[in-house]
Design an enzyme around this catalytic site. Structure first.
Site, PDB file in Angstrom:
ATOM      1  N   TYR A 153     -33.871   1.385  56.540  1.00  0.00           N
ATOM      2  CA  TYR A 153     -32.535   0.845  56.884  1.00  0.00           C
ATOM      3  C   TYR A 153     -31.858   0.351  55.611  1.00  0.00           C
ATOM      4  O   TYR A 153     -30.728   0.734  55.297  1.00  0.00           O
ATOM      5  CB  TYR A 153     -32.651  -0.298  57.896  1.00  0.00           C
ATOM      6  CG  TYR A 153     -31.422  -1.178  57.897  1.00  0.00           C
ATOM      7  CD1 TYR A 153     -31.420  -2.389  57.211  1.00  0.00           C
ATOM      8  CD2 TYR A 153     -30.263  -0.767  58.524  1.00  0.00           C
ATOM      9  CE1 TYR A 153     -30.282  -3.170  57.168  1.00  0.00           C
ATOM     10  CE2 TYR A 153     -29.115  -1.542  58.492  1.00  0.00           C
ATOM     11  CZ  TYR A 153     -29.140  -2.745  57.801  1.00  0.00           C
ATOM     12  OH  TYR A 153     -28.000  -3.520  57.736  1.00  0.00           O
ATOM     13  N   SER A 174     -25.351  -4.719  53.160  1.00  0.00           N
ATOM     14  CA  SER A 174     -26.262  -5.812  53.558  1.00  0.00           C
ATOM     15  C   SER A 174     -26.917  -6.438  52.347  1.00  0.00           C
ATOM     16  O   SER A 174     -27.169  -5.765  51.347  1.00  0.00           O
ATOM     17  CB  SER A 174     -27.347  -5.231  54.486  1.00  0.00           C
ATOM     18  OG  SER A 174     -28.403  -6.161  54.648  1.00  0.00           O
ATOM     19  N   LYS A 208     -28.409   1.655  53.159  1.00  0.00           N
ATOM     20  CA  LYS A 208     -27.274   0.835  52.693  1.00  0.00           C
ATOM     21  C   LYS A 208     -27.104   1.007  51.174  1.00  0.00           C
ATOM     22  O   LYS A 208     -25.984   1.192  50.680  1.00  0.00           O
ATOM     23  CB  LYS A 208     -27.504  -0.640  53.024  1.00  0.00           C
ATOM     24  CG  LYS A 208     -27.429  -0.966  54.503  1.00  0.00           C
ATOM     25  CD  LYS A 208     -26.084  -0.566  55.103  1.00  0.00           C
ATOM     26  CE  LYS A 208     -25.981  -0.905  56.576  1.00  0.00           C
ATOM     27  NZ  LYS A 208     -24.725  -0.413  57.178  1.00  0.00           N
TER      28      LYS A 208
HETATM   29  C1  WQD Z   1     -34.462 -14.971  59.691  1.00  0.00           C
HETATM   30  C2  WQD Z   1     -35.594 -15.963  59.425  1.00  0.00           C
HETATM   31  C3  WQD Z   1     -37.784 -14.990  59.598  1.00  0.00           C
HETATM   32  C4  WQD Z   1     -37.475 -14.199  63.914  1.00  0.00           C
HETATM   33  C5  WQD Z   1     -32.461  -9.351  58.903  1.00  0.00           C
HETATM   34  C6  WQD Z   1     -32.431  -8.042  58.197  1.00  0.00           C
HETATM   35  C7  WQD Z   1     -31.213  -7.973  57.312  1.00  0.00           C
HETATM   36  C8  WQD Z   1     -29.965  -8.286  58.114  1.00  0.00           C
HETATM   37  C9  WQD Z   1     -30.091  -9.603  58.837  1.00  0.00           C
HETATM   38  C10 WQD Z   1     -28.865  -6.227  58.708  1.00  0.00           C
HETATM   39  C11 WQD Z   1     -36.733 -15.379  58.567  1.00  0.00           C
HETATM   40  C12 WQD Z   1     -37.561 -16.054  60.692  1.00  0.00           C
HETATM   41  C13 WQD Z   1     -37.192 -14.595  62.622  1.00  0.00           C
HETATM   42  C14 WQD Z   1     -38.521 -14.846  64.628  1.00  0.00           C
HETATM   43  C15 WQD Z   1     -38.918 -16.250  62.735  1.00  0.00           C
HETATM   44  N1  WQD Z   1     -29.688  -7.255  59.034  1.00  0.00           N
HETATM   45  N2  WQD Z   1     -37.901 -15.609  62.046  1.00  0.00           N
HETATM   46  N3  WQD Z   1     -39.203 -15.857  64.004  1.00  0.00           N
HETATM   47  O1  WQD Z   1     -35.056 -10.951  58.318  1.00  0.00           O
HETATM   48  O2  WQD Z   1     -33.417 -12.598  57.216  1.00  0.00           O
HETATM   49  O3  WQD Z   1     -32.592 -10.382  57.970  1.00  0.00           O
HETATM   50  O4  WQD Z   1     -31.280  -9.531  59.645  1.00  0.00           O
HETATM   51  O5  WQD Z   1     -28.234  -6.061  57.710  1.00  0.00           O
HETATM   52  O6  WQD Z   1     -31.127  -6.666  56.799  1.00  0.00           O
HETATM   53  O7  WQD Z   1     -33.566  -7.968  57.365  1.00  0.00           O
HETATM   54  O8  WQD Z   1     -33.215 -12.095  59.664  1.00  0.00           O
HETATM   55  O9  WQD Z   1     -33.167 -13.279  61.811  1.00  0.00           O
HETATM   56  O10 WQD Z   1     -35.021 -11.577  61.406  1.00  0.00           O
HETATM   57  O11 WQD Z   1     -35.066 -13.762  60.183  1.00  0.00           O
HETATM   58  O12 WQD Z   1     -39.568 -17.165  62.206  1.00  0.00           O
HETATM   59  O13 WQD Z   1     -38.840 -14.526  65.813  1.00  0.00           O
HETATM   60  O14 WQD Z   1     -36.185 -16.331  60.662  1.00  0.00           O
HETATM   61  O15 WQD Z   1     -39.097 -15.063  59.067  1.00  0.00           O
HETATM   62  O16 WQD Z   1     -37.226 -16.389  57.725  1.00  0.00           O
HETATM   63  P1  WQD Z   1     -33.685 -11.542  58.225  1.00  0.00           P
HETATM   64  P2  WQD Z   1     -34.121 -12.639  60.857  1.00  0.00           P
END
Ligand code: WQD
Length: 336
Positions: A148, A124, A152
């Site tokens: 998590y 990741s 990785k």
């Molecule tokens: C994306 C953007 C949030 C939800 C995660 C894991 C990473 C990988 C992919 C496994 C950010 C914003 C999100 C919400 C929001 N997983 N957001 N409101 O955090 O980039 O990555 O998933 O490998 O390890 O960390 O993905 O989809 O949670 O967030 O504003 O209800 O959307 O702040 O900018 P993230 P995400």
């Protein structure tokens, strides 16, 4: 080649099973169904028009997994299985270290004992920690924001040590950015249990009316519109990247970013999702989510040059396919 796919009924694993079979490989799935549903197997078999051998086994059970290796001759392994919620891992670190690390060690131990030639590891972008994008594979890894993420980083380290004593074993470490979307058939896709943590599944539930509104975690980042920027990749493109790595990496350990190489903000995603699917996404700006970084996107030069792989599907495709999957199975009755 005959491929063992661990976690093959999960979101990325199931899409990769389709691509493997469509590329004339044979597949055996091992999954403990902790974060997937057995109904995915029948949908996969419908998609590929053939039955797929499946074992419901916990990968930390070495004796049970040994029997799978005794019953099948594997040319390669794609190891997806693992707990993957960032937030949950903070609350349950031991569960994550035990499950994710022990399962990886058991799988790689048996791969060596049964002379499997190829190993693909699901890693990741989180291993980069809070470093400036575009992120390159040569960067030193920084402390991640969760157990998590640490599993990785440690999984990668274990594989690099294995490669030193087993130079013939072809090891691909694939660092995913933000996988989203669903198979265009709408038969398989992402359906997390409970309230989604990730942006795209959350937006889909809001669009459907299952959730009232989207909370945008901060609009005061140093980005194009103040909201978080990420590198979203269609899960079908991601699956094809696994097939490329499996087929082309011949020996040694090779690490690749699997992303689009472009960043898209939360507000941009909302605008595109509304336009493509003619839906409304009510939202509210709230404070930042702890552990979030402003911007994260990949440098994809290495994977483009060495594997000839690049993303082909757009944000519009991701939004359309995600919505199609959501509508195909009314979630209230969906068993997936
Ligand atoms: C994306 C953007 C949030 C939800 C995660 C894991 C990473 C990988 C992919 C496994 C950010 C914003 C999100 C919400 C929001 N997983 N957001 N409101 O955090 O980039 O990555 O998933 O490998 O390890 O960390 O993905 O989809 O949670 O967030 O504003 O209800 O959307 O702040 O900018 P993230 P995400």
């Amino acid at each position: 080649m005959n491929i063992l796919v661990t976690g093959g009924l999960g979101f990325i694993g199931s899409h990769t099973v389709v691509e493997l079979i469509e590329n004339s490989h044979t597949v055996v799935i091992v999954d403990n169904l902790i974060n997937s549903k057995i109904e995915v197997l029948s949908h996969l078999e419908t998609l590929v028009k053939q039955s797929i051998p499946f074992y419901q086994i916990d990968l930390t059970d070495e004796e049970a997994l040994t029997q799978v290796f005794e019953e099948n001759k594997f040319d390669g392994i794609i190891h997806f299985a693992g707990l993957k919620s960032v937030g949950e891992s903070v609350e349950k670190p031991i569960e994550y270290y035990l499950n994710n690390l022990v399962s990886t060690m058991v799988v790689i131990k048996l791969a060596q004992e049964f002379s499997v030639g190829k190993f693909v590891f699901s890693s990741s972008a989180t291993v980069y920690g809070d470093q400036d994008s575009p992120l390159r594979e040569t960067l030193d890894l920084k402390e991640t924001t969760s157990p998590y993420g640490e599993t990785k980083t440690m999984g990668e380290r274990i594989l690099k040590d294995i490669a030193k004593i087993n130079p013939k074993l072809a090891i691909s470490i694939l660092r995913y950015f933000n996988p989203v979307g669903a198979h265009p058939s709408g038969l398989i896709g992402e359906n997390p249990n409970g309230i989604p943590n990730n942006l795209m599944p959350y937006i889909t539930k809001v669009a459907k009316g299952d959730l009232k509104q989207l909370d945008i975690f901060g609009d005061d980042y140093d980005t194009i519109d103040g909201t978080g920027v990420r590198d979203y990749i269609h899960v079908v493109d991601l699956a094809k990247g696994h097939v490329a790595a499996l087929e082309l990496v011949e020996s040694g350990v090779h690490t690749y970013n699997l992303g689009s190489g472009k960043g898209t903000s939360v507000l941009e995603i909302i605008i595109i999702f509304q336009k493509v699917n003619s839906v409304k996404i009510p939202y509210k700006i709230v404070r930042r989510r702890s552990g979030d970084i402003a911007t994260c996107f990949a440098d994809v030069t290495k994977v483009n040059d060495e594997l000839g792989w690049k993303t082909t599907l757009t944000i519009e495709d991701m939004c359309r396919d995600m919505w199609n999957f959501e509508m195909k199975f009314d979630n209230s009755t969906r068993v997936l």
